[in-house]
Design a protein around this motif. Structure first.
Motif, mmCIF file in Angstrom:
data_model
loop_
_atom_site.group_PDB
_atom_site.id
_atom_site.type_symbol
_atom_site.label_atom_id
_atom_site.label_comp_id
_atom_site.label_asym_id
_atom_site.label_seq_id
_atom_site.Cartn_x
_atom_site.Cartn_y
_atom_site.Cartn_z
ATOM 1 N N LEU A 54 41.245 35.034 44.997
ATOM 2 C CA LEU A 54 40.731 35.064 46.369
ATOM 3 C C LEU A 54 39.664 34.007 46.599
ATOM 4 O O LEU A 54 39.725 33.253 47.579
ATOM 5 C CB LEU A 54 40.169 36.453 46.690
ATOM 6 N N THR A 55 38.694 33.930 45.716
ATOM 7 C CA THR A 55 37.555 33.032 45.932
ATOM 8 C C THR A 55 37.695 31.681 45.245
ATOM 9 O O THR A 55 36.982 30.745 45.585
ATOM 10 C CB THR A 55 36.263 33.690 45.420
ATOM 11 N N GLY A 56 38.580 31.584 44.256
ATOM 12 C CA GLY A 56 38.688 30.349 43.482
ATOM 13 C C GLY A 56 37.611 30.202 42.428
ATOM 14 O O GLY A 56 37.563 29.203 41.716
ATOM 15 N N LEU A 57 36.715 31.206 42.318
ATOM 16 C CA LEU A 57 35.685 31.187 41.280
ATOM 17 C C LEU A 57 36.300 31.613 39.945
ATOM 18 O O LEU A 57 37.453 32.029 39.875
ATOM 19 C CB LEU A 57 34.550 32.135 41.648
ATOM 20 N N ALA A 58 35.506 31.508 38.887
ATOM 21 C CA ALA A 58 35.953 32.018 37.600
ATOM 22 C C ALA A 58 36.092 33.537 37.675
ATOM 23 O O ALA A 58 35.528 34.191 38.544
ATOM 24 C CB ALA A 58 34.949 31.631 36.510
ATOM 25 N N ASN A 59 36.884 34.098 36.747
ATOM 26 C CA ASN A 59 37.030 35.549 36.700
ATOM 27 C C ASN A 59 36.294 36.130 35.493
ATOM 28 O O ASN A 59 35.621 35.410 34.754
ATOM 29 C CB ASN A 59 38.508 35.957 36.711
ATOM 30 N N ARG A 60 36.427 37.444 35.285
ATOM 31 C CA ARG A 60 35.675 38.109 34.212
ATOM 32 C C ARG A 60 36.037 37.548 32.842
ATOM 33 O O ARG A 60 35.193 37.433 31.953
ATOM 34 C CB ARG A 60 35.919 39.616 34.268
ATOM 35 N N ARG A 61 37.301 37.224 32.650
ATOM 36 C CA ARG A 61 37.716 36.679 31.353
ATOM 37 C C ARG A 61 36.984 35.380 31.055
ATOM 38 O O ARG A 61 36.511 35.154 29.938
ATOM 39 C CB ARG A 61 39.231 36.458 31.347
ATOM 40 N N ALA A 62 36.900 34.516 32.060
ATOM 41 C CA ALA A 62 36.197 33.239 31.876
ATOM 42 C C ALA A 62 34.716 33.480 31.594
ATOM 43 O O ALA A 62 34.103 32.761 30.786
ATOM 44 C CB ALA A 62 36.372 32.361 33.112
ATOM 45 N N VAL A 63 34.125 34.486 32.254
ATOM 46 C CA VAL A 63 32.720 34.809 32.026
ATOM 47 C C VAL A 63 32.491 35.246 30.586
ATOM 48 O O VAL A 63 31.551 34.810 29.921
ATOM 49 C CB VAL A 63 32.257 35.910 33.006
ATOM 50 N N ALA A 99 26.441 25.474 35.107
ATOM 51 C CA ALA A 99 26.536 26.918 35.364
ATOM 52 C C ALA A 99 27.954 27.299 35.772
ATOM 53 O O ALA A 99 28.694 26.507 36.370
ATOM 54 C CB ALA A 99 25.545 27.329 36.449
ATOM 55 N N LEU A 100 28.322 28.528 35.463
ATOM 56 C CA LEU A 100 29.633 29.064 35.812
ATOM 57 C C LEU A 100 29.451 30.137 36.878
ATOM 58 O O LEU A 100 28.732 31.128 36.670
ATOM 59 C CB LEU A 100 30.308 29.668 34.578
ATOM 60 N N ALA A 101 30.088 29.942 38.038
ATOM 61 C CA ALA A 101 30.052 30.928 39.117
ATOM 62 C C ALA A 101 31.327 31.755 39.049
ATOM 63 O O ALA A 101 32.423 31.215 38.935
ATOM 64 C CB ALA A 101 29.939 30.234 40.473
ATOM 65 N N ALA A 102 31.181 33.083 39.142
ATOM 66 C CA ALA A 102 32.348 33.934 38.936
ATOM 67 C C ALA A 102 32.308 35.171 39.821
ATOM 68 O O ALA A 102 31.253 35.619 40.268
ATOM 69 C CB ALA A 102 32.422 34.373 37.469
ATOM 70 N N ARG A 103 33.499 35.708 40.072
ATOM 71 C CA ARG A 103 33.636 37.019 40.709
ATOM 72 C C ARG A 103 34.109 37.984 39.628
ATOM 73 O O ARG A 103 35.159 37.773 39.008
ATOM 74 C CB ARG A 103 34.644 36.963 41.855
ATOM 75 N N ASP A 143 32.988 43.758 44.848
ATOM 76 C CA ASP A 143 31.873 43.068 45.499
ATOM 77 C C ASP A 143 30.877 42.532 44.485
ATOM 78 O O ASP A 143 29.749 42.208 44.828
ATOM 79 C CB ASP A 143 31.164 44.000 46.487
ATOM 80 N N GLU A 144 31.269 42.423 43.220
ATOM 81 C CA GLU A 144 30.361 41.977 42.169
ATOM 82 C C GLU A 144 30.661 40.549 41.733
ATOM 83 O O GLU A 144 31.812 40.195 41.447
ATOM 84 C CB GLU A 144 30.458 42.912 40.958
ATOM 85 N N PHE A 145 29.596 39.761 41.670
ATOM 86 C CA PHE A 145 29.681 38.357 41.296
ATOM 87 C C PHE A 145 28.632 38.073 40.225
ATOM 88 O O PHE A 145 27.741 38.886 39.974
ATOM 89 C CB PHE A 145 29.411 37.452 42.499
ATOM 90 N N CYS A 146 28.717 36.892 39.613
ATOM 91 C CA CYS A 146 27.674 36.526 38.646
ATOM 92 C C CYS A 146 27.602 35.022 38.470
ATOM 93 O O CYS A 146 28.523 34.282 38.851
ATOM 94 C CB CYS A 146 27.899 37.205 37.295
ATOM 95 N N LEU A 147 26.493 34.585 37.900
ATOM 96 C CA LEU A 147 26.294 33.206 37.465
ATOM 97 C C LEU A 147 25.934 33.228 35.983
ATOM 98 O O LEU A 147 25.085 34.023 35.558
ATOM 99 C CB LEU A 147 25.147 32.542 38.234
ATOM 100 N N VAL A 148 26.568 32.369 35.202
ATOM 101 C CA VAL A 148 26.231 32.209 33.787
ATOM 102 C C VAL A 148 25.622 30.819 33.622
ATOM 103 O O VAL A 148 26.226 29.813 34.013
ATOM 104 C CB VAL A 148 27.467 32.333 32.892
ATOM 105 N N SER A 165 26.827 39.690 24.472
ATOM 106 C CA SER A 165 26.900 39.556 25.927
ATOM 107 C C SER A 165 26.718 40.917 26.604
ATOM 108 O O SER A 165 26.230 40.983 27.738
ATOM 109 C CB SER A 165 28.238 38.934 26.332
ATOM 110 N N ARG A 166 27.093 41.995 25.924
ATOM 111 C CA ARG A 166 26.918 43.332 26.509
ATOM 112 C C ARG A 166 25.440 43.620 26.795
ATOM 113 O O ARG A 166 25.086 44.214 27.806
ATOM 114 C CB ARG A 166 27.482 44.402 25.574
#
Length: 371
Positions: free
Chosen positions: A187-196, A257-261, A265-270, A316-317
């Motif tokens: 949907l957003t084109g951002l990275a996903n949880r796996r990439a994070v 930095a990696l931007a991800a969904r 409604d949860e997103f993050c930056l690494v 990471s946890r």
């Protein structure tokens, strides 16, 4: 080169393309394999950009002359300068003919002949590359002046090579798409949880080796349920996309930095490298911009960084639990700014408190025993 030699060349070309890790490596392997198979001095592969009406050169391989780069940034030519391409594409092939190569010589007429003479080449063979039933581009192999001129047998062989290249390109396209889908939120084109997860594991390994500062910003987009319930999911998706763009923009303040969904409604930056203060500044900008989005109700941000006093981070946890706890506190307090673990002294104890009961909103990732 005899029949056996040509067969080995075809197999070698296919194997080289299959082993390529990127699209660029794939076209380079195709050009090199075709040049060697055809005993050529130079080879190029070009794609047809329909929207621009141009042949764009993707790779120049072999003995290049002045002005020819291996991977040119913007070397392209109007298709109308090469009428044989449009004739083949729109007349011969459309009329039932198959893709077939042809030969041009320096003594002939037309743009290709002039180009051969200008670059000290005596002849070339051109083979259309057809992908998914459509003309994709062309394979071009040339020989220097003084070398044997390409003949009819060469055109037959070049046609075969172009078909092999097309098969390799199709496989490369599929792999690239699979790789993209595997690590991208559609949907957003951002990275996903796996990439994070992969990015965090790599960043924390660097942290263990050389002390690289690793930071995680966890965001909860406020108001999405209201938008979905009152305006429909299409508008909710629009809000997610717009916030994704804001997150990407603010993430660009942090090199690498990696931007991800993460989902819903949860997103993050690494972030790996920039100091904790820089991450906080980027998150503050994110909160300010999110507050200005037309449909939403701002964002709750929590930050956990190894650059702050949060104790040892072995996985990471652990970083996720700390960032989640900070985000939970920001959500509960309706804070217009991010809450930072370690700077807000209540966050670390909150993260370390086991979740109990069914009414607890917190969804900390991981288990205390895994940390």
């Amino acid at each position: 080169m005899g029949v056996d030699g040509r067969l080995r060349a075809v197999v070698g070309l296919a194997q080289a393309m299959a082993a390529a890790q990127t699209a660029q490596d794939s076209v380079r392997a195709a050009a090199r394999g075709a040049r060697l198979a055809m005993d050529g001095s130079f080879a190029a592969i070009s794609s047809w950009e329909r929207e621009r009406g141009r042949l764009r050169v993707l790779v120049n391989e072999g003995e290049r002359t002045a002005g020819e780069e291996e991977f040119p940034q913007d070397e392209s030519y109007p298709v109308h300068d090469f009428p044989e391409i449009t004739e083949f594409l729109h007349e011969r092939w459309a009329g039932g003919g198959g893709p077939h190569a042809w030969v041009e010589v320096a003594g002939g007429s037309g743009n290709r002949a002039a180009g051969l003479k200008r670059r000290g080449r005596g002849s070339c063979v051109v083979a259309p590359v057809v992908l998914h039933g459509r003309a994709w581009g062309e394979l071009y192999v040339a020989r220097n002046e003084g070398l044997p001129v390409f003949d009819g047998e060469d055109t037959e062989f070049a046609t075969v090579l172009a078909a092999v290249i097309a098969a390799g390109l199709a496989q490369s396209e599929r792999l690239e798409e699979v790789r993209k889908l595997a690590f991208t939120d559609p949907l957003t084109g951002l990275a996903n949880r796996r990439a994070v997860d992969l990015a965090l594991d790599e960043a924390l390994e660097r942290h263990r080796v050389d002390g690289t500062v690793v930071s995680l910003v966890v965001c909860d987009l406020n108001g999405l349920k209201r938008v979905n319930d009152t305006l429909g999911h299409a508008m909710g998706d629009r809000l997610l996309e717009r916030f994704g763009s804001v997150l990407s923009l603010c993430g660009a303040m942090l090199p690498g930095a990696l931007a991800a969904r993460l989902g819903g409604d949860e997103f993050c930056l690494v972030s790996a490298g920039p100091p904790a203060d820089a991450v906080v500044q980027a998150a503050e900008q994110l909160c300010a911009r999110a507050a200005g989005l037309e449909l939403g109700e701002g964002v709750a941000c929590g930050i956990a960084s190894t650059g702050d006093p949060i104790g040892p981070v072995k996985s990471s946890r652990r970083l996720f639990r700390l960032a989640d706890a900070a985000q939970y506190k920001a959500k509960a307090a309706r804070s217009p700014k991010p809450v930072v673990a370690g700077r807000d002294t209540a966050v670390v104890p909150l993260a370390d408190t086991p979740v109990s009961g069914t009414s607890e909103r917190r969804r900390f990732r991981g288990r205390l025993g895994d940390e």
